[in-house]
Design a protein around this motif. Structure first.
Motif, short mmCIF file in Angstrom:
data_model
loop_
_atom_site.label_atom_id
_atom_site.label_comp_id
_atom_site.label_asym_id
_atom_site.label_seq_id
_atom_site.Cartn_x
_atom_site.Cartn_y
_atom_site.Cartn_z
N VAL A 1 53.71 -13.96 -62.31
CA VAL A 1 53.55 -15.12 -63.18
C VAL A 1 52.62 -14.76 -64.32
CG1 VAL A 1 52.50 -17.42 -63.37
CG2 VAL A 1 54.07 -16.93 -61.50
N ASN A 2 53.02 -15.15 -65.52
CA ASN A 2 52.19 -15.02 -66.71
C ASN A 2 52.04 -16.42 -67.29
OD1 ASN A 2 50.89 -14.32 -69.03
ND2 ASN A 2 52.52 -13.04 -69.87
N HIS A 3 50.84 -17.00 -67.16
CA HIS A 3 50.61 -18.37 -67.61
C HIS A 3 49.64 -18.37 -68.78
CE1 HIS A 3 48.50 -22.34 -67.52
NE2 HIS A 3 49.74 -22.77 -67.36
N ASN A 4 50.06 -19.00 -69.88
CA ASN A 4 49.23 -19.06 -71.09
C ASN A 4 49.11 -20.50 -71.55
OD1 ASN A 4 49.07 -16.01 -72.43
ND2 ASN A 4 50.87 -16.33 -71.15
N VAL A 5 47.89 -20.93 -71.84
CA VAL A 5 47.67 -22.27 -72.39
C VAL A 5 46.91 -22.11 -73.71
CG1 VAL A 5 45.59 -22.56 -70.99
CG2 VAL A 5 46.72 -24.56 -71.97
N ILE A 6 47.49 -22.69 -74.77
CA ILE A 6 46.96 -22.53 -76.13
C ILE A 6 46.69 -23.91 -76.72
CG2 ILE A 6 47.36 -21.54 -78.41
CD1 ILE A 6 49.82 -20.42 -75.99
N THR A 7 45.44 -24.16 -77.11
CA THR A 7 45.09 -25.44 -77.75
C THR A 7 44.68 -25.15 -79.18
OG1 THR A 7 44.29 -26.28 -75.62
CG2 THR A 7 43.68 -27.50 -77.60
N LEU A 8 45.56 -25.52 -80.12
CA LEU A 8 45.30 -25.30 -81.54
C LEU A 8 44.75 -26.54 -82.22
CD1 LEU A 8 48.34 -23.16 -82.73
CD2 LEU A 8 46.05 -22.40 -82.14
N HIS A 9 45.24 -27.70 -81.82
CA HIS A 9 44.75 -28.95 -82.41
C HIS A 9 44.97 -30.07 -81.42
CE1 HIS A 9 43.74 -31.99 -85.39
NE2 HIS A 9 43.36 -31.02 -86.19
N ASN A 10 43.95 -30.93 -81.25
CA ASN A 10 44.03 -31.95 -80.21
C ASN A 10 42.99 -33.03 -80.46
OD1 ASN A 10 41.73 -30.26 -79.48
ND2 ASN A 10 41.77 -31.34 -77.53
N GLY A 11 42.91 -33.97 -79.54
CA GLY A 11 41.83 -34.94 -79.50
C GLY A 11 40.96 -34.64 -78.29
N ILE A 12 41.45 -35.06 -77.11
CA ILE A 12 40.81 -34.74 -75.84
C ILE A 12 41.87 -34.12 -74.93
CG2 ILE A 12 39.65 -35.66 -73.80
CD1 ILE A 12 38.58 -37.92 -75.55
N THR A 13 41.57 -32.97 -74.37
CA THR A 13 42.53 -32.25 -73.54
C THR A 13 41.86 -31.84 -72.24
OG1 THR A 13 43.75 -31.39 -75.43
CG2 THR A 13 43.98 -30.20 -73.36
N ARG A 14 42.58 -32.10 -71.14
CA ARG A 14 42.12 -31.66 -69.83
C ARG A 14 43.27 -30.97 -69.11
NH1 ARG A 14 41.32 -31.58 -63.94
NH2 ARG A 14 39.11 -31.12 -63.75
N ASN A 15 43.19 -29.64 -68.99
CA ASN A 15 44.23 -28.85 -68.34
C ASN A 15 43.73 -28.36 -66.99
OD1 ASN A 15 46.04 -28.91 -70.62
ND2 ASN A 15 44.75 -27.36 -71.58
N LYS A 16 44.56 -28.56 -65.96
CA LYS A 16 44.21 -28.06 -64.63
C LYS A 16 45.33 -27.17 -64.12
CE LYS A 16 44.26 -30.46 -60.71
NZ LYS A 16 43.88 -31.30 -59.54
N LEU A 17 44.97 -26.01 -63.59
CA LEU A 17 45.93 -25.08 -63.02
C LEU A 17 45.55 -24.80 -61.58
CD1 LEU A 17 48.19 -22.88 -63.09
CD2 LEU A 17 46.43 -21.28 -63.91
N ASP A 18 46.49 -25.04 -60.66
CA ASP A 18 46.34 -24.66 -59.26
C ASP A 18 47.45 -23.67 -58.93
OD1 ASP A 18 44.39 -26.57 -59.27
OD2 ASP A 18 45.01 -27.53 -57.40
N LEU A 19 47.09 -22.42 -58.65
CA LEU A 19 48.06 -21.38 -58.36
C LEU A 19 47.77 -20.80 -56.98
CD1 LEU A 19 49.44 -18.70 -60.76
CD2 LEU A 19 48.60 -17.99 -58.52
N THR A 20 48.83 -20.67 -56.16
CA THR A 20 48.67 -20.21 -54.79
C THR A 20 49.56 -19.00 -54.54
OG1 THR A 20 48.21 -22.46 -54.02
CG2 THR A 20 48.85 -20.85 -52.36
#
Length: 475
Positions: free
Chosen positions: A284-303
């Motif tokens: 798995v290759n997981h990428n999260v990119i935040t370029l422009h936003n207001g409020i962001t909450r990202n959660k990743l659970d990987l098993t």
């Protein structure tokens, strides 16, 4: 405390801290309506999610995984919810004139939380691959199986209210050569006449607020390969709150590249929970990119559920003004001989706030685990704030694990060196920030996206990315 009602609208009450009372009442009063516009598979798990949500409510900041973002405050305003599934007119091809164009991909659209069937691409999919509306294709074997284990309040809320989403299935041994690009468009019915087909009360037309609950289910069977790019965009200048739950099952020897890019606006709130399960020898290759936003909450659970699996998790954040970005990760090594690598980088300017909390859990018996977690951050002003908390929790004795974090400002010596050679101060700052963040971008394996992001990041640092270039809907 009373609920607001109209014939066609269901809107939640402001929330009391840690309770979520209004949203529980919304579900109780609208359950029949919600279920009537969804599928049996999605409906089968709603009541249990409702019971869990009603019992716990939203977590306070005393809960470890939510200490850097006040979830109660995010959900406190009165948001409209399109439970009647009224059509929101939008031509996605007209709206989508964005900085991340079709990158030789198979292009699909999700409008708010509904799979858009009116603009499907010509079929480039191998035989047996399915991409479509979640409510049409979801199976009881997989839907909500990963997410239910987390007992997360936002996930339970999403499960209660989500009526549609995206379903992706790749059968055994099939390789999808052409990347799948999904454009998530947030669109409000604001400024439409109040004719009974509106999903917001008339009082909300001045400052409309809309909640969207999107669901994604990805299933890769043994030996399957898939590259997916999700792009989040807003097509209206109004307040959105979007919850998203992604469940991804990666079978034995399968490969998933999952890219999630946010390019919205300052009035947007995004709360995204991603759950990934990896079987033996998967990647798995997981990428999260935040370029422009207001409020962001990202959660990743990987098993890791099978031996020999590998994951690379990368994130890059560029924030300024009063933007807030919180990335929270949990990687669980349940079995031996698995490898995880995390690299998250933030560049924070003005009064922005960033947070990274990463935890690697190595369970008993998970010998020969290899794990590396790194979080590096630049704060360009004294007012910017970064909270970083890398963690290791190890119950095996034959492992190779490391973690680290740094928070600092641009190197004064490097700035002086560049200015001595005639480079203006602002240009020197931009070059150093670019070099810092490009370490993450260069690790992306989707080459057209990687090349485009180099250009977008430079625009972002120059302050030219307040909205998508050429966007016709976001004024």
């Amino acid at each position: 405390m009373t609920e607001k009602k109209t014939a066609t609208v269901s809107t939640p009450l402001p929330q009391r801290e840690g309770e979520g009372v209004g949203l529980s009442s919304l579900y109780e009063q609208s359950r029949e309506l919600i279920c009537g516009h969804s599928s049996a598979v999605m409906n089968a798990v709603r009541d249990e999610a409702f019971r869990e949500f009603s019992a716990s409510g939203f977590p306070t900041r005393k809960v470890e995984r939510y200490k850097y973002t006040d979830i109660n405050e995010l959900f406190a305003p009165d948001f409209g919810v399109n439970l009647n599934r009224f059509d929101i007119p939008v031509n996605p091809y007209d709206a989508f004139r964005c900085d991340v164009p079709n990158l030789s991909t198979s292009l699909y659209f999700v409008v708010n939380d509904a799979f858009y069937t009116k603009a499907l691409p010509k079929s480039h999919l191998p035989e047996g691959v399915v991409i479509g509306s979640l409510k049409d294709f979801a199976t009881t074997t997989h839907y909500h199986q990963l997410a239910a284990k987390d007992h997360d309040a936002v996930t339970n809320l999403n499960t209660m209210l989500a009526q549609d989403g995206l379903y992706v299935y790749v059968p055994k041994g099939v390789v999808v050569d052409r990347a799948i690009q999904v454009i998530n468009i947030l669109k409000s019915p604001a400024n439409r006449p109040s004719t009974g087909n509106t999903v917001l009360p008339p009082s909300s037309f001045v400052l409309p607020r809309m909640m969207v609950n999107r669901r994604v289910l990805i299933i890769l069977e043994e030996g399957a390969e898939l590259k997916m790019l999700f792009c989040d965009h807003t097509a209206d200048d109004c307040h959105f709150l979007a919850t998203q739950v992604i469940e991804a099952y990666v079978g034995e020897n399968a490969s998933l590249d999952l890219y999630c890019m946010e390019e919205t606006h300052a009035k947007n709130v995004r709360v995204s929970n991603v759950y990934i399960d990896q079987q033996a020898n998967s990647r798995v290759n997981h990428n999260v990119i935040t370029l422009h936003n207001g409020i962001t909450r990202n959660k990743l659970d990987l098993t890791f559920s099978g031996e020999g699996a590998e994951c690379d998790c990368y994130g890059c954040v560029i924030a300024d003004k009063h933007q807030h970005v919180d990335n929270n990760t949990l990687i669980t090594h349940k079995v031996p001989h698995c490898t995880s690598n995390e690299l998250y980088k933030y560049v924070l300017d003005e009064q922005s706030t960033g947070a990274f909390a990463g935890r690697v859990l190595v369970e008993q018996g998970a010998q020969k685990t290899s794990s590396q977690m790194t979080n590096q951050n630049l704060t360009a002003t004294k007012e910017a704030r970064m909270y970083t908390q890398p963690m290791l929790e190890i119950y095996a004795d034959d492992v190779k694990c490391a973690h680290g974090s740094t928070v600092g400002q641009l190197n004064d010596a490097a700035l002086f060196y560049m200015r001595q050679r005639g480079i203006p101060l602002e240009e020197a700052r931009l070059l150093l920030q670019n070099a810092f963040i490009n370490e993450v971008i260069d690790k992306m394996k989707l080459e057209p996206l990687r090349d485009r992001l180099h250009y977008l990041v430079e625009k972002r640092f120059r302050g030219e990315l307040s909205k998508c270039e050429g966007c016709k809907l976001c004024k």
